[in-house]
Design a protein around this motif. Structure first.
Motif, mmCIF file in Angstrom:
data_model
loop_
_atom_site.group_PDB
_atom_site.id
_atom_site.type_symbol
_atom_site.label_atom_id
_atom_site.label_comp_id
_atom_site.label_asym_id
_atom_site.label_seq_id
_atom_site.Cartn_x
_atom_site.Cartn_y
_atom_site.Cartn_z
ATOM 1 N N VAL A 1 0.843 -1.195 0.000
ATOM 2 C CA VAL A 1 0.000 0.000 0.000
ATOM 3 C C VAL A 1 0.877 1.243 0.000
ATOM 4 O O VAL A 1 1.677 1.457 0.909
ATOM 5 N N HIS A 2 0.716 2.075 -1.036
ATOM 6 C CA HIS A 2 1.481 3.305 -1.165
ATOM 7 C C HIS A 2 0.512 4.480 -1.009
ATOM 8 O O HIS A 2 -0.285 4.752 -1.910
ATOM 9 N N LEU A 3 0.560 5.139 0.146
ATOM 10 C CA LEU A 3 -0.298 6.284 0.416
ATOM 11 C C LEU A 3 0.409 7.554 -0.052
ATOM 12 O O LEU A 3 1.572 7.800 0.293
ATOM 13 N N ILE A 4 -0.302 8.374 -0.829
ATOM 14 C CA ILE A 4 0.319 9.537 -1.465
ATOM 15 C C ILE A 4 -0.543 10.774 -1.214
ATOM 16 O O ILE A 4 -1.293 11.216 -2.096
ATOM 17 N N PRO A 5 -0.480 11.341 -0.009
ATOM 18 C CA PRO A 5 -1.192 12.603 0.242
ATOM 19 C C PRO A 5 -0.588 13.714 -0.622
ATOM 20 O O PRO A 5 0.635 13.889 -0.646
ATOM 21 N N PHE A 6 -1.425 14.456 -1.296
ATOM 22 C CA PHE A 6 -0.928 15.472 -2.228
ATOM 23 C C PHE A 6 -0.120 16.545 -1.516
ATOM 24 O O PHE A 6 0.892 17.028 -2.052
ATOM 25 N N ASP A 7 -0.551 16.930 -0.301
ATOM 26 C CA ASP A 7 0.156 18.006 0.392
ATOM 27 C C ASP A 7 1.531 17.575 0.892
ATOM 28 O O ASP A 7 2.363 18.413 1.251
ATOM 29 N N GLU A 8 1.793 16.254 0.891
ATOM 30 C CA GLU A 8 3.090 15.751 1.322
ATOM 31 C C GLU A 8 3.956 15.275 0.158
ATOM 32 O O GLU A 8 5.176 15.478 0.151
ATOM 33 N N ARG A 9 3.317 14.645 -0.859
ATOM 34 C CA ARG A 9 4.106 13.958 -1.889
ATOM 35 C C ARG A 9 3.697 14.298 -3.319
ATOM 36 O O ARG A 9 4.291 13.791 -4.269
ATOM 37 N N GLY A 10 2.687 15.123 -3.476
ATOM 38 C CA GLY A 10 2.234 15.457 -4.815
ATOM 39 C C GLY A 10 1.343 14.382 -5.411
ATOM 40 O O GLY A 10 0.664 13.641 -4.693
ATOM 41 N N LEU A 11 1.359 14.286 -6.747
ATOM 42 C CA LEU A 11 0.482 13.353 -7.452
ATOM 43 C C LEU A 11 1.061 11.935 -7.450
ATOM 44 O O LEU A 11 2.250 11.730 -7.210
ATOM 45 N N ILE A 12 0.193 10.966 -7.738
ATOM 46 C CA ILE A 12 0.641 9.580 -7.903
ATOM 47 C C ILE A 12 1.660 9.504 -9.042
ATOM 48 O O ILE A 12 1.437 10.058 -10.126
ATOM 49 N N ASP A 13 2.762 8.835 -8.794
ATOM 50 C CA ASP A 13 3.782 8.623 -9.817
ATOM 51 C C ASP A 13 3.391 7.383 -10.629
ATOM 52 O O ASP A 13 3.655 6.245 -10.233
ATOM 53 N N LEU A 14 2.754 7.610 -11.773
ATOM 54 C CA LEU A 14 2.260 6.488 -12.570
ATOM 55 C C LEU A 14 3.398 5.679 -13.177
ATOM 56 O O LEU A 14 3.261 4.472 -13.379
ATOM 57 N N ALA A 15 4.517 6.314 -13.479
ATOM 58 C CA ALA A 15 5.661 5.556 -13.992
ATOM 59 C C ALA A 15 6.157 4.576 -12.939
ATOM 60 O O ALA A 15 6.436 3.405 -13.245
ATOM 61 N N LEU A 16 6.227 5.016 -11.692
ATOM 62 C CA LEU A 16 6.640 4.133 -10.609
ATOM 63 C C LEU A 16 5.652 3.000 -10.430
ATOM 64 O O LEU A 16 6.029 1.848 -10.179
ATOM 65 N N ALA A 17 4.370 3.302 -10.582
ATOM 66 C CA ALA A 17 3.333 2.291 -10.381
ATOM 67 C C ALA A 17 3.285 1.267 -11.499
ATOM 68 O O ALA A 17 2.966 0.093 -11.263
ATOM 69 N N LEU A 18 3.627 1.678 -12.730
ATOM 70 C CA LEU A 18 3.338 0.840 -13.893
ATOM 71 C C LEU A 18 4.559 0.326 -14.645
ATOM 72 O O LEU A 18 4.452 -0.651 -15.399
#
Length: 316
Positions: free
Chosen positions: A163-180
């Motif tokens: 589970v990778h939690l990515i709050p925008f105020d802490e980490r920005g947007l989901i990194d789709l390259a990392l995910a896919l």
């Protein structure tokens, strides 16, 4: 939505599960088993003055005694979620239709789940099921803030490593390259959330040749494939024909002609009105059917879609 599909349910509890997100447990008024459902299913909830809204089921499909839905209060919405937050309390009755499922979990060896905000609700049940089956999976879950992300602790309790939690105020947007980037073509990718995330996921998966299933909260922008011109619709059971003029939907015209078409959202996002096509070629303008399902041409959502041919024959 046809009254025949309605089921009165009683609110057993309401629990705040994140900032502006309330979970409702709904029970049959007279006991007994609720209709079966599978991960990805949603129900139609009648709110306030009769407005219908769709909410994903996020409980246990094996629990036939209750439904669970989580409702995000949309401050700039049309009022349905605000009514549920403000007016629906423990012990109250609510009318629910369904369940229906146009976001089905397909069998496979591995999965990547992409969630944005309240889009976690259908994915939560999917994750529980694929984890129980021993499939490989990962979740990339974005939200405005950590406190706005419903079920984060529940998900980490399943398997925090995945589970990778990515709050925008802490980490920005989901990194789709990392995910896919590291997944293979056998992996199923499921995405639910705001339109910006879904569009980005569609582009990223298309570039990588990955299979993607999505569920949208609002209709996607479409360029109509044909001019909005009149056409005929024939009712297979009677042979009767009606003309659908420009600017009118098939569902509206059929309703005026006394032909019952089950509808709910009227914008091509919920799938309630899906109807079989026996002849003719639909001009698909919905946000529910996959590209493969649209290409097959054997079904249509008559609340928004039209016809490429002079006449459509519908299984009604």
């Amino acid at each position: 939505m046809s009254r025949a599909t309605h089921l009165p349910l009683r609110v057993g509890s309401r629990t705040t599960v994140a900032l502006d997100v309330v979970e409702f447990e709904l029970y049959p008024v007279e006991g007994g088993a609720l209709p079966r459902w599978r991960p990805g299913a949603h129900v139609d909830v009648v709110t306030g003055a009769g407005a219908v809204r769709q909410y994903s089921l996020c409980g246990d499909p094996a629990d036939r005694g209750r439904y669970r839905i989580a409702v995000l209060r949309e401050h700039d919405g049309r009022g349905g979620s605000a009514w549920l937050h403000e007016q629906l309390h423990q012990g109250d009755l609510i009318t629910v239709g369904g369940p229906r499922n146009h976001f089905r979990l397909e069998p496979g060896p591995s999965y990547v789940f992409l969630a944005g905000g309240i889009g976690i609700t259908p994915l939560l049940t999917m994750i529980r099921q694929v984890d129980a089956y021993g499939a490989s999976w990962s979740l990339h879950y974005g939200g405005r803030t950590r406190g706005s992300m419903a079920y984060a602790e529940d998900l980490q309790a399943i398997d925090a490593r995945r589970v990778h939690l990515i709050p925008f105020d802490e980490r920005g947007l989901i990194d789709l390259a990392l995910a896919l980037d590291s997944v293979g073509p056998e992996t199923h990718v499921y995405c639910c959330g705001p339109e910006s995330l879904i569009r980005a996921a569609e582009d990223a998966c298309a570039r990588r040749g990955l299979r993607l299933r999505t569920e949208r909260f609002s209709p996607k922008a479409l360029a109509p494939s044909t001019a909005d011109t009149p056409f005929a619709v024939r009712i297979a059971s009677t042979g009767a024909e009606v003309v659908v003029p420009a600017g009118r939907s098939i569902a509206d015209v059929l309703g005026e002609a006394g032909v019952d078409v089950l509808t709910s959202c009227a914008e091509g996002t919920c799938g309630t009105c899906e109807t079989a096509v026996l002849d003719g070629c639909p001009d698909h303008r919905d946000s529910v059917l996959t590209e493969e399902e649209q290409a097959a041409g054997d079904r249509i959502l008559p609340c928004v879609s039209r016809s490429r041919t002079r006449c459509l024959v519908l299984d009604l």
